[in-house]
Design a protein around this motif. Structure first.
Motif, PDB file in Angstrom:
ATOM      1  N   ARG A 227      70.696  34.609  37.457  1.00 54.11           N
ATOM      2  CA  ARG A 227      70.000  34.505  36.176  1.00 54.11           C
ATOM      3  C   ARG A 227      70.419  35.574  35.180  1.00 54.11           C
ATOM      4  N   SER A 228      70.279  35.233  33.912  1.00 58.74           N
ATOM      5  CA  SER A 228      70.448  36.168  32.811  1.00 58.74           C
ATOM      6  C   SER A 228      69.100  36.324  32.129  1.00 58.74           C
ATOM      7  N   LYS A 229      68.869  37.444  31.507  1.00 63.86           N
ATOM      8  CA  LYS A 229      67.597  37.695  30.854  1.00 63.86           C
ATOM      9  C   LYS A 229      67.382  36.696  29.720  1.00 63.86           C
ATOM     10  N   ASN A 230      66.176  36.166  29.662  1.00 59.99           N
ATOM     11  CA  ASN A 230      65.802  35.216  28.611  1.00 59.99           C
ATOM     12  C   ASN A 230      66.711  33.990  28.564  1.00 59.99           C
ATOM     13  N   ASP A 231      67.118  33.495  29.741  1.00 59.22           N
ATOM     14  CA  ASP A 231      67.992  32.314  29.768  1.00 59.22           C
ATOM     15  C   ASP A 231      67.228  31.010  29.569  1.00 59.22           C
ATOM     16  N   GLY A 232      65.903  31.077  29.594  1.00 61.18           N
ATOM     17  CA  GLY A 232      65.091  29.896  29.333  1.00 61.18           C
ATOM     18  C   GLY A 232      64.808  29.038  30.547  1.00 61.18           C
ATOM     19  N   LEU A 233      65.453  29.315  31.663  1.00 56.14           N
ATOM     20  CA  LEU A 233      65.223  28.517  32.871  1.00 56.14           C
ATOM     21  C   LEU A 233      63.906  28.900  33.537  1.00 56.14           C
ATOM     22  N   GLU A 234      63.330  27.967  34.232  1.00 60.54           N
ATOM     23  CA  GLU A 234      62.093  28.206  34.964  1.00 60.54           C
ATOM     24  C   GLU A 234      62.337  27.962  36.449  1.00 60.54           C
ATOM     25  N   ARG A 235      61.916  28.894  37.262  1.00 62.21           N
ATOM     26  CA  ARG A 235      62.110  28.741  38.705  1.00 62.21           C
ATOM     27  C   ARG A 235      61.244  27.609  39.232  1.00 62.21           C
ATOM     28  N   VAL A 236      61.872  26.709  39.986  1.00 68.60           N
ATOM     29  CA  VAL A 236      61.194  25.521  40.495  1.00 68.60           C
ATOM     30  C   VAL A 236      60.970  25.661  41.996  1.00 68.60           C
ATOM     31  N   GLY A 237      59.804  25.294  42.443  1.00 68.08           N
ATOM     32  CA  GLY A 237      59.523  25.270  43.870  1.00 68.08           C
ATOM     33  C   GLY A 237      58.598  26.400  44.309  1.00 68.08           C
ATOM     34  N   TRP A 238      57.477  26.025  44.879  1.00 69.96           N
ATOM     35  CA  TRP A 238      56.612  27.013  45.515  1.00 69.96           C
ATOM     36  C   TRP A 238      55.975  26.377  46.743  1.00 69.96           C
ATOM     37  N   GLY A 239      55.431  27.224  47.588  1.00 73.58           N
ATOM     38  CA  GLY A 239      54.786  26.728  48.790  1.00 73.58           C
ATOM     39  C   GLY A 239      53.281  26.803  48.682  1.00 73.58           C
ATOM     40  N   GLU A 240      52.611  25.932  49.407  1.00 76.16           N
ATOM     41  CA  GLU A 240      51.154  25.964  49.511  1.00 76.16           C
ATOM     42  C   GLU A 240      50.759  25.786  50.968  1.00 76.16           C
ATOM     43  N   ALA A 241      49.752  26.527  51.389  1.00 76.12           N
ATOM     44  CA  ALA A 241      49.213  26.377  52.746  1.00 76.12           C
ATOM     45  C   ALA A 241      47.773  26.859  52.767  1.00 76.12           C
ATOM     46  N   ALA A 242      46.971  26.240  53.593  1.00 76.56           N
ATOM     47  CA  ALA A 242      45.570  26.650  53.730  1.00 76.56           C
ATOM     48  C   ALA A 242      45.487  27.833  54.686  1.00 76.56           C
ATOM     49  N   VAL A 243      44.812  28.892  54.262  1.00 76.33           N
ATOM     50  CA  VAL A 243      44.658  30.066  55.127  1.00 76.33           C
ATOM     51  C   VAL A 243      43.633  29.758  56.211  1.00 76.33           C
ATOM     52  N   ASP A 244      43.780  30.445  57.345  1.00 70.98           N
ATOM     53  CA  ASP A 244      42.803  30.263  58.419  1.00 70.98           C
ATOM     54  C   ASP A 244      42.662  31.553  59.214  1.00 70.98           C
ATOM     55  N   ASP A 245      41.712  31.539  60.109  1.00 69.92           N
ATOM     56  CA  ASP A 245      41.476  32.669  61.018  1.00 69.92           C
ATOM     57  C   ASP A 245      41.299  33.985  60.267  1.00 69.92           C
ATOM     58  N   ILE A 246      40.307  34.025  59.398  1.00 68.38           N
ATOM     59  CA  ILE A 246      39.987  35.266  58.676  1.00 68.38           C
ATOM     60  C   ILE A 246      39.104  36.134  59.576  1.00 68.38           C
ATOM     61  N   HIS A 247      39.510  37.384  59.776  1.00 66.90           N
ATOM     62  CA  HIS A 247      38.760  38.275  60.658  1.00 66.90           C
ATOM     63  C   HIS A 247      39.046  39.728  60.278  1.00 66.90           C
ATOM     64  N   TRP A 248      38.292  40.634  60.891  1.00 67.25           N
ATOM     65  CA  TRP A 248      38.467  42.068  60.633  1.00 67.25           C
ATOM     66  C   TRP A 248      39.274  42.716  61.755  1.00 67.25           C
ATOM     67  N   LEU A 249      40.159  43.647  61.375  1.00 65.62           N
ATOM     68  CA  LEU A 249      40.895  44.465  62.331  1.00 65.62           C
ATOM     69  C   LEU A 249      40.538  45.935  62.085  1.00 65.62           C
ATOM     70  N   PRO A 250      40.410  46.722  63.158  1.00 68.55           N
ATOM     71  CA  PRO A 250      39.994  48.118  62.980  1.00 68.55           C
ATOM     72  C   PRO A 250      41.128  49.015  62.457  1.00 68.55           C
ATOM     73  N   LYS A 251      40.759  50.140  61.921  1.00 67.37           N
ATOM     74  CA  LYS A 251      41.724  51.147  61.506  1.00 67.37           C
ATOM     75  C   LYS A 251      42.602  51.530  62.706  1.00 67.37           C
ATOM     76  N   GLY A 252      43.900  51.652  62.477  1.00 65.81           N
ATOM     77  CA  GLY A 252      44.822  52.017  63.537  1.00 65.81           C
ATOM     78  C   GLY A 252      45.413  50.833  64.278  1.00 65.81           C
ATOM     79  N   HIS A 253      44.855  49.628  64.068  1.00 65.92           N
ATOM     80  CA  HIS A 253      45.404  48.433  64.717  1.00 65.92           C
ATOM     81  C   HIS A 253      46.773  48.111  64.116  1.00 65.92           C
ATOM     82  N   THR A 254      47.643  47.521  64.922  1.00 62.42           N
ATOM     83  CA  THR A 254      48.977  47.185  64.427  1.00 62.42           C
ATOM     84  C   THR A 254      49.070  45.698  64.109  1.00 62.42           C
TER      85      THR A 254
END
Length: 356
Positions: A227-254
């Motif tokens: 790309r060049s600056k201000n070339d007018g092009l728009e990047r096409v393509g993105w991903g979508e996914a539903a998040v799951d398994d939300i939980h807490w991890l303790p300090k120091g966990h890897t």
């Protein structure tokens, strides 16, 4: 739910930019690599709706798919020379413009066309420095022999591929001039060169002097060329996914199994069910020494997704099929959709969806 989203509106915008840059030059839409991951038939259909009727492929199967999809009268150019008789048979059956890049490929095409009592249409490929095939620019006599000795091959064009990656403007200009000289030598000998083309996506957007009778654009359609600056092009393509398994991890966990990150505080995390096997984060992975390592590391540190319009940081490096997100300060719940950068060419195992 996982999807690679292709925005028709953005593609149309890029087509308009390309058309302005091309001016009076004809446009060949290069659809190699399944239209760079966007979908061969879908992309070709949109391009035809927008008035582009010349296409370029590298596989006979792609040409067959386009013809089957209803692109009957449109020109299809095979961007690769071959001596394989079965492949040439199929290309002629599909009314594809073949590439001649050597005496052998020319004779193979001429012999087959003669046996079928027909004339095969072809473009002559000239090598100005890429080394991917074609007559060397100085081999004018060999090029002229195609015109003089192969009566069943009708030359309707000449093209070259310009080496532009990392090249300075002077080097690109030298390649273009070398190609022009070859074309002029053929014309001086009294032969028609047909449509003359050299510029690919980056050259078209960067160097006006490479714009000849026609231009070839592929990655520019998705705004994913260099790309060049201000070339007018728009990047096409993105991903979508539903998040799951939300939980807490303790300090120091890897987190992670490669260069694991140790959490500095109790952290609420969400697992995104995509990873490098799906193409997520792959562009950030580099090899090649300490400098490349630090460049990759900095890119990883900046990697984010968006959930409900909120920017969410990725913790560590994406795994094979999952990625961990820091949602400590983000309002979200299981099933919320995350949007993320995903190059269509690298996307795997994800349903493709075109949207208006």
């Amino acid at each position: 739910m996982k999807a690679l989203v292709i925005d028709r509106r953005a593609v149309k915008k890029n087509i308009a930019v390309i058309r302005r840059r091309a001016g009076q030059a004809a446009i060949y839409a290069v659809l190699t690599g399944d239209a760079h991951g966007a979908g061969l038939v879908e992309m070709a259909g949109l391009l035809r709706e927008e008035g582009i009727v010349r296409f370029a492929v590298s596989e006979a199967a792609d040409a067959a798919a386009l013809r089957k999809a209803g692109l009957i009268e449109e020109e299809i150019l095979m961007l690769r020379a071959t001596t394989d008789r079965q492949e040439l048979e199929r290309l002629l059956d599909l009314n594809v413009v073949c590439t001649v890049g050597s005496a052998d490929t020319g004779m193979a095409l001429n012999g087959l066309a003669e046996a079928r009592s027909t004339v095969a249409e072809a473009h002559i490929q000239v090598d100005t420095g890429m080394g991917f095939g074609g007559f060397l620019a100085g081999e004018v006599d060999k090029i002229l022999s195609i015109y003089r000795n192969l009566p069943n091959v009708a030359v309707t064009g000449m093209y070259t591929q310009l080496h532009t990656t990392g090249a300075k403007p002077k080097a690109v200009a030298e390649q273009t001039e070398l190609f022009r000289q070859t074309v002029q030598a053929v014309q001086k000998a009294g032969f028609e060169t047909g449509v003359v083309h050299a510029a690919g996506s980056y050259a078209l957007m960067k160097y006006d002097f490479t714009r000849l009778d026609a231009v070839r654009v592929g990655t520019a359609l998705l705004g994913r060329c260099r790309r060049s600056k201000n070339d007018g092009l728009e990047r096409v393509g993105w991903g979508e996914a539903a998040v799951d398994d939300i939980h807490w991890l303790p300090k120091g966990h890897t987190v992670g199994n490669e260069r694991a990150v140790r959490l500095r505080r109790p952290t609420r995390v969400a697992v995104l069910p995509v990873g490098y096997q799906n193409g997520f984060g792959v562009e950030h992975i580099r090899e090649g020494g300490l400098a490349a390592f630090w460049a990759s590391w900095r890119a990883m540190k900046r990697q984010t997704v968006r959930i409900g319009g909120q920017k969410v940081k990725v913790i560590g490096r994406a795994g094979a099929v999952e990625t961990v997100l820091d949602v400590t300060d983000v309002r979200c719940s299981d099933g919320d959709v995350a949007q993320f950068e995903l190059n269509p060419l690298l996307a795997k195992g994800i349903r493709r969806e075109w949207r208006e």
